[in-house]
Scaffold this motif. Structure first.
Motif, mmCIF file in Angstrom:
data_model
loop_
_atom_site.group_PDB
_atom_site.id
_atom_site.type_symbol
_atom_site.label_atom_id
_atom_site.label_comp_id
_atom_site.label_asym_id
_atom_site.label_seq_id
_atom_site.Cartn_x
_atom_site.Cartn_y
_atom_site.Cartn_z
ATOM 1 N N ILE A 209 -33.511 39.103 83.733
ATOM 2 C CA ILE A 209 -34.926 38.927 84.054
ATOM 3 C C ILE A 209 -35.054 38.450 85.498
ATOM 4 C CG2 ILE A 209 -37.032 37.672 83.441
ATOM 5 C CD1 ILE A 209 -36.179 39.642 81.304
ATOM 6 N N ASN A 210 -36.035 38.954 86.202
ATOM 7 C CA ASN A 210 -36.196 38.633 87.617
ATOM 8 C C ASN A 210 -36.755 37.229 87.826
ATOM 9 O OD1 ASN A 210 -38.767 38.985 86.754
ATOM 10 N ND2 ASN A 210 -39.274 40.644 88.140
ATOM 11 N N LEU A 211 -37.007 36.914 89.067
ATOM 12 C CA LEU A 211 -37.466 35.579 89.457
ATOM 13 C C LEU A 211 -38.822 35.225 88.854
ATOM 14 C CD1 LEU A 211 -36.917 33.096 91.232
ATOM 15 C CD2 LEU A 211 -38.137 34.258 93.055
ATOM 16 N N ILE A 212 -39.713 36.198 88.719
ATOM 17 C CA ILE A 212 -41.048 35.918 88.170
ATOM 18 C C ILE A 212 -40.933 35.407 86.732
ATOM 19 C CG2 ILE A 212 -43.280 36.948 87.591
ATOM 20 C CD1 ILE A 212 -42.779 36.710 90.575
ATOM 21 N N GLY A 213 -40.088 36.004 85.939
ATOM 22 C CA GLY A 213 -39.889 35.550 84.553
ATOM 23 C C GLY A 213 -39.321 34.142 84.498
ATOM 24 N N GLN A 214 -38.411 33.833 85.401
ATOM 25 C CA GLN A 214 -37.826 32.500 85.431
ATOM 26 C C GLN A 214 -38.850 31.454 85.856
ATOM 27 O OE1 GLN A 214 -34.445 32.931 87.983
ATOM 28 N NE2 GLN A 214 -33.339 34.195 86.512
ATOM 29 N N VAL A 215 -39.697 31.806 86.795
ATOM 30 C CA VAL A 215 -40.747 30.881 87.236
ATOM 31 C C VAL A 215 -41.732 30.624 86.098
ATOM 32 C CG1 VAL A 215 -42.716 30.639 88.802
ATOM 33 C CG2 VAL A 215 -40.520 31.432 89.676
ATOM 34 N N ILE A 216 -42.055 31.662 85.347
ATOM 35 C CA ILE A 216 -42.967 31.497 84.211
ATOM 36 C C ILE A 216 -42.366 30.552 83.182
ATOM 37 C CG2 ILE A 216 -43.999 32.698 82.248
ATOM 38 C CD1 ILE A 216 -44.443 35.071 84.152
ATOM 39 N N ILE A 217 -41.072 30.695 82.887
ATOM 40 C CA ILE A 217 -40.406 29.796 81.934
ATOM 41 C C ILE A 217 -40.450 28.364 82.448
ATOM 42 C CG2 ILE A 217 -38.180 29.179 80.920
ATOM 43 C CD1 ILE A 217 -37.586 32.164 80.789
ATOM 44 N N LEU A 218 -40.189 28.161 83.729
ATOM 45 C CA LEU A 218 -40.240 26.813 84.298
ATOM 46 C C LEU A 218 -41.640 26.224 84.213
ATOM 47 C CD1 LEU A 218 -37.950 27.117 87.433
ATOM 48 C CD2 LEU A 218 -37.534 25.775 85.378
ATOM 49 N N LEU A 219 -42.656 27.023 84.520
ATOM 50 C CA LEU A 219 -44.033 26.519 84.461
ATOM 51 C C LEU A 219 -44.437 26.149 83.045
ATOM 52 C CD1 LEU A 219 -45.844 28.883 86.989
ATOM 53 C CD2 LEU A 219 -45.200 26.485 87.300
ATOM 54 N N VAL A 220 -44.043 26.965 82.077
ATOM 55 C CA VAL A 220 -44.350 26.649 80.677
ATOM 56 C C VAL A 220 -43.638 25.366 80.259
ATOM 57 C CG1 VAL A 220 -44.012 27.435 78.305
ATOM 58 C CG2 VAL A 220 -44.883 29.011 80.023
ATOM 59 N N GLY A 221 -42.389 25.196 80.663
ATOM 60 C CA GLY A 221 -41.655 23.972 80.347
ATOM 61 C C GLY A 221 -42.277 22.744 80.979
ATOM 62 N N ILE A 222 -42.683 22.861 82.229
ATOM 63 C CA ILE A 222 -43.317 21.733 82.923
ATOM 64 C C ILE A 222 -44.649 21.385 82.273
ATOM 65 C CG2 ILE A 222 -44.399 21.067 85.109
ATOM 66 C CD1 ILE A 222 -42.130 22.674 86.496
ATOM 67 N N TYR A 223 -45.411 22.400 81.891
ATOM 68 C CA TYR A 223 -46.694 22.146 81.229
ATOM 69 C C TYR A 223 -46.485 21.470 79.869
ATOM 70 C CZ TYR A 223 -51.365 22.912 79.363
ATOM 71 O OH TYR A 223 -52.597 22.730 78.799
ATOM 72 N N ALA A 224 -45.471 21.889 79.131
ATOM 73 C CA ALA A 224 -45.190 21.266 77.834
ATOM 74 C C ALA A 224 -44.769 19.810 78.011
ATOM 75 C CB ALA A 224 -44.106 22.046 77.107
ATOM 76 N N ILE A 225 -43.988 19.524 79.033
ATOM 77 C CA ILE A 225 -43.599 18.137 79.310
ATOM 78 C C ILE A 225 -44.826 17.313 79.686
ATOM 79 C CG2 ILE A 225 -42.324 16.678 80.934
ATOM 80 C CD1 ILE A 225 -40.151 18.873 80.922
ATOM 81 N N TYR A 226 -45.718 17.888 80.491
ATOM 82 C CA TYR A 226 -46.958 17.201 80.851
ATOM 83 C C TYR A 226 -47.779 16.865 79.607
ATOM 84 C CZ TYR A 226 -51.828 16.695 82.158
ATOM 85 O OH TYR A 226 -53.114 16.244 82.247
ATOM 86 N N LEU A 227 -47.903 17.823 78.686
ATOM 87 C CA LEU A 227 -48.682 17.575 77.476
ATOM 88 C C LEU A 227 -48.059 16.466 76.629
ATOM 89 C CD1 LEU A 227 -49.651 21.181 76.356
ATOM 90 C CD2 LEU A 227 -51.122 19.440 77.383
ATOM 91 N N ASN A 228 -46.741 16.406 76.551
ATOM 92 C CA ASN A 228 -46.084 15.340 75.798
ATOM 93 C C ASN A 228 -46.317 13.979 76.435
ATOM 94 O OD1 ASN A 228 -44.596 16.157 73.392
ATOM 95 N ND2 ASN A 228 -43.574 17.574 74.773
#
Length: 64
Positions: free
Chosen positions: A28-47
């Motif tokens: 998967i290219n860089l865009i997919g990896q950035v999306i995974i990182l953003l989703v992870g960061i958002y989930a950590i923020y919600l917790n």
């Protein structure tokens, strides 16, 4: 250990595993990896936000 910190730890581990799998096995290219990182960061923020809200609610209950 607090349930919110356990969730944050699980999110970090799952995100790291997904990044590894997507990068080395699926290519998967860089865009997919950035999306995974953003989703992870958002989930950590919600917790962390839920932890703060729960802490404030418990302090208000103790005062009243």
């Amino acid at each position: 250990m607090n349930k919110y910190f356990k969730n944050v730890l699980a999110i970090v581990v799952i995100s790291a595993l997904l990044l590894f799998v997507f990068n080395y096995w699926l290519g998967i290219n860089l865009i997919g990896q950035v999306i995974i990182l953003l989703v992870g960061i958002y989930a950590i923020y919600l917790n962390i936000h839920a932890l703060v809200v729960e802490k404030k609610d418990s302090e208000l209950d103790r005062i009243q």
